[in-house]
Motif scaffolding. Structure first.
Motif, PDB file in Angstrom:
ATOM      1  N   ALA A   1       0.845  -1.198   0.000  1.00 18.76           N
ATOM      2  CA  ALA A   1       0.000   0.000   0.000  1.00 18.76           C
ATOM      3  C   ALA A   1       0.878   1.244   0.000  1.00 18.76           C
ATOM      4  O   ALA A   1       1.925   1.272   0.646  1.00 18.76           O
ATOM      5  N   GLU A   2       0.439   2.253  -0.707  1.00 20.07           N
ATOM      6  CA  GLU A   2       1.129   3.540  -0.711  1.00 20.07           C
ATOM      7  C   GLU A   2       0.629   4.387   0.457  1.00 20.07           C
ATOM      8  O   GLU A   2      -0.555   4.339   0.790  1.00 20.07           O
ATOM      9  N   PRO A   3       1.496   5.159   1.074  1.00 20.29           N
ATOM     10  CA  PRO A   3       1.078   5.994   2.210  1.00 20.29           C
ATOM     11  C   PRO A   3       0.152   7.117   1.765  1.00 20.29           C
ATOM     12  O   PRO A   3       0.286   7.635   0.650  1.00 20.29           O
ATOM     13  N   PRO A   4      -0.778   7.526   2.620  1.00 19.79           N
ATOM     14  CA  PRO A   4      -1.784   8.515   2.238  1.00 19.79           C
ATOM     15  C   PRO A   4      -1.229   9.918   2.008  1.00 19.79           C
ATOM     16  O   PRO A   4      -1.773  10.669   1.204  1.00 19.79           O
ATOM     17  N   ARG A   5      -0.153  10.296   2.683  1.00 21.23           N
ATOM     18  CA  ARG A   5       0.399  11.648   2.541  1.00 21.23           C
ATOM     19  C   ARG A   5       1.647  11.688   1.682  1.00 21.23           C
ATOM     20  O   ARG A   5       2.453  12.606   1.795  1.00 21.23           O
ATOM     21  N   GLY A   6       1.820  10.694   0.827  1.00 19.23           N
ATOM     22  CA  GLY A   6       2.975  10.673  -0.066  1.00 19.23           C
ATOM     23  C   GLY A   6       4.165   9.945   0.522  1.00 19.23           C
ATOM     24  O   GLY A   6       4.285   9.771   1.733  1.00 19.23           O
ATOM     25  N   ARG A   7       5.046   9.528  -0.365  1.00 18.28           N
ATOM     26  CA  ARG A   7       6.232   8.762   0.015  1.00 18.28           C
ATOM     27  C   ARG A   7       7.267   9.655   0.688  1.00 18.28           C
ATOM     28  O   ARG A   7       7.427  10.807   0.338  1.00 18.28           O
ATOM     29  N   ASP A   8       7.983   9.084   1.631  1.00 17.85           N
ATOM     30  CA  ASP A   8       9.103   9.761   2.275  1.00 17.85           C
ATOM     31  C   ASP A   8      10.312   9.663   1.335  1.00 17.85           C
ATOM     32  O   ASP A   8      10.548   8.617   0.732  1.00 17.85           O
ATOM     33  N   ASP A   9      11.068  10.742   1.213  1.00 14.83           N
ATOM     34  CA  ASP A   9      12.249  10.736   0.338  1.00 14.83           C
ATOM     35  C   ASP A   9      13.256   9.660   0.739  1.00 14.83           C
ATOM     36  O   ASP A   9      13.968   9.124  -0.109  1.00 14.83           O
ATOM     37  N   ALA A  10      13.321   9.331   2.020  1.00 16.06           N
ATOM     38  CA  ALA A  10      14.261   8.326   2.504  1.00 16.06           C
ATOM     39  C   ALA A  10      13.904   6.909   2.040  1.00 16.06           C
ATOM     40  O   ALA A  10      14.719   6.002   2.135  1.00 16.06           O
ATOM     41  N   ALA A  11      12.685   6.712   1.537  1.00 19.21           N
ATOM     42  CA  ALA A  11      12.238   5.394   1.084  1.00 19.21           C
ATOM     43  C   ALA A  11      12.377   5.227  -0.429  1.00 19.21           C
ATOM     44  O   ALA A  11      11.794   4.315  -1.013  1.00 19.21           O
ATOM     45  N   GLU A  12      13.170   6.061  -1.046  1.00 19.87           N
ATOM     46  CA  GLU A  12      13.349   5.976  -2.490  1.00 19.87           C
ATOM     47  C   GLU A  12      13.897   4.606  -2.884  1.00 19.87           C
ATOM     48  O   GLU A  12      14.846   4.098  -2.269  1.00 19.87           O
ATOM     49  N   GLY A  13      13.271   3.987  -3.867  1.00 24.20           N
ATOM     50  CA  GLY A  13      13.690   2.679  -4.346  1.00 24.20           C
ATOM     51  C   GLY A  13      13.132   1.511  -3.544  1.00 24.20           C
ATOM     52  O   GLY A  13      13.369   0.362  -3.882  1.00 24.20           O
ATOM     53  N   LEU A  14      12.386   1.793  -2.467  1.00 25.69           N
ATOM     54  CA  LEU A  14      11.798   0.744  -1.641  1.00 25.69           C
ATOM     55  C   LEU A  14      10.314   0.603  -1.947  1.00 25.69           C
ATOM     56  O   LEU A  14       9.681   1.530  -2.448  1.00 25.69           O
ATOM     57  N   THR A  15       9.762  -0.546  -1.624  1.00 28.61           N
ATOM     58  CA  THR A  15       8.338  -0.809  -1.828  1.00 28.61           C
ATOM     59  C   THR A  15       7.611  -0.641  -0.497  1.00 28.61           C
ATOM     60  O   THR A  15       7.990  -1.239   0.506  1.00 28.61           O
ATOM     61  N   TYR A  16       6.560   0.178  -0.524  1.00 34.20           N
ATOM     62  CA  TYR A  16       5.779   0.435   0.684  1.00 34.20           C
ATOM     63  C   TYR A  16       4.806  -0.700   0.971  1.00 34.20           C
ATOM     64  O   TYR A  16       4.288  -1.335   0.052  1.00 34.20           O
ATOM     65  N   PHE A  17       4.546  -0.922   2.254  1.00 37.67           N
ATOM     66  CA  PHE A  17       3.494  -1.825   2.685  1.00 37.67           C
ATOM     67  C   PHE A  17       2.876  -1.263   3.949  1.00 37.67           C
ATOM     68  O   PHE A  17       3.419  -0.365   4.588  1.00 37.67           O
ATOM     69  N   CYS A  18       1.710  -1.799   4.283  1.00 36.54           N
ATOM     70  CA  CYS A  18       0.950  -1.320   5.427  1.00 36.54           C
ATOM     71  C   CYS A  18       0.558  -2.527   6.283  1.00 36.54           C
ATOM     72  O   CYS A  18       0.338  -3.618   5.764  1.00 36.54           O
ATOM     73  N   LEU A  19       0.493  -2.297   7.577  1.00 34.68           N
ATOM     74  CA  LEU A  19      -0.018  -3.320   8.480  1.00 34.68           C
ATOM     75  C   LEU A  19      -0.784  -2.638   9.592  1.00 34.68           C
ATOM     76  O   LEU A  19      -0.608  -1.451   9.847  1.00 34.68           O
ATOM     77  N   ARG A  20      -1.653  -3.387  10.227  1.00 34.34           N
ATOM     78  CA  ARG A  20      -2.458  -2.873  11.336  1.00 34.34           C
ATOM     79  C   ARG A  20      -2.167  -3.691  12.583  1.00 34.34           C
ATOM     80  O   ARG A  20      -1.958  -4.894  12.506  1.00 34.34           O
ATOM     81  N   VAL A  21      -2.178  -3.002  13.722  1.00 32.51           N
ATOM     82  CA  VAL A  21      -2.026  -3.644  15.020  1.00 32.51           C
ATOM     83  C   VAL A  21      -3.251  -3.270  15.834  1.00 32.51           C
ATOM     84  O   VAL A  21      -3.484  -2.099  16.111  1.00 32.51           O
ATOM     85  N   THR A  22      -4.065  -4.271  16.173  1.00 37.32           N
ATOM     86  CA  THR A  22      -5.302  -4.033  16.913  1.00 37.32           C
ATOM     87  C   THR A  22      -5.167  -4.562  18.330  1.00 37.32           C
ATOM     88  O   THR A  22      -4.708  -5.684  18.541  1.00 37.32           O
ATOM     89  N   VAL A  23      -5.575  -3.739  19.280  1.00 40.53           N
ATOM     90  CA  VAL A  23      -5.615  -4.116  20.690  1.00 40.53           C
ATOM     91  C   VAL A  23      -7.079  -4.207  21.076  1.00 40.53           C
ATOM     92  O   VAL A  23      -7.846  -3.269  20.840  1.00 40.53           O
TER      93      VAL A  23
END
Length: 171
Positions: free
Chosen positions: A29-51
């Protein structure tokens, strides 16, 4: 540290009666507010932690910066965590039969995302719970398994079984 959980598993805490945690919805998943410059060349992913609180009293939950560690690939390299796009649980009172969810955006080399390890250490009220580990990977739930060891095949089978057995609306 106990045996690792598979992404999607609930983990109950003996020291905090009725409290349980799970890592779930591990997906590209792509982040909602745009990619961070430090993550250039990396693939984004998302996960959830539920309590979830199944106990009889409320608990103040902290799941913030430094309490979530994400590692990718067979060598367990640290994933880039996008703190700007992530949403944490910061001192939230979780009452009985209620949940709170943190959403974490991270990035890593695409070739390493078939193996993702997530270690969580929740703080409940002023007490630190034991660390717990979840294992999974991007693409496992879609039926794509990278060629490799029998362990990866087992993780795929477990993922499919858990998805089939999951309660409706919890994915």
């Amino acid at each position: 540290m106990y045996e690792p959980n598979v992404v999607g598993d609930w983990q109950e805490y003996d020291e905090h009666a009725g409290l349980r945690v799970r890592v779930h919805r591990l997906e590209a998943a792509e982040p909602p507010r745009g990619r961070d410059d430090a993550a250039e060349g990396l693939t984004y992913f998302c996960l959830r932690v539920t309590v979830e609180n199944r106990g009889g009293r409320h608990a103040t939950i902290h799941l913030e910066d430094g309490q979530i560690d994400v590692r990718v690939g067979p060598d367990g390299e640290s994933a880039f965590i996008d703190w700007r796009n992530s949403q944490f649980i910061e001192g939230f009172d979780v009452y009985p039969l209620r949940r709170a969810t943190a959403v974490l955006y991270a990035a890593g080399p695409e070739a390493s995302l078939h193996q993702v390890d997530v270690q969580i250490q929740v703080r409940v009220d002023d007490d630190w719970a034991d660390r717990r580990l979840w294992v999974g990977g991007i693409g496992l739930s879609e039926g794509v398994v990278q060629p490799g060891t029998v362990r990866e095949g087992l993780a795929h089978q477990v993922s499919n079984f858990l998805r089939d057995q999951a309660e409706e609306g919890t994915a």
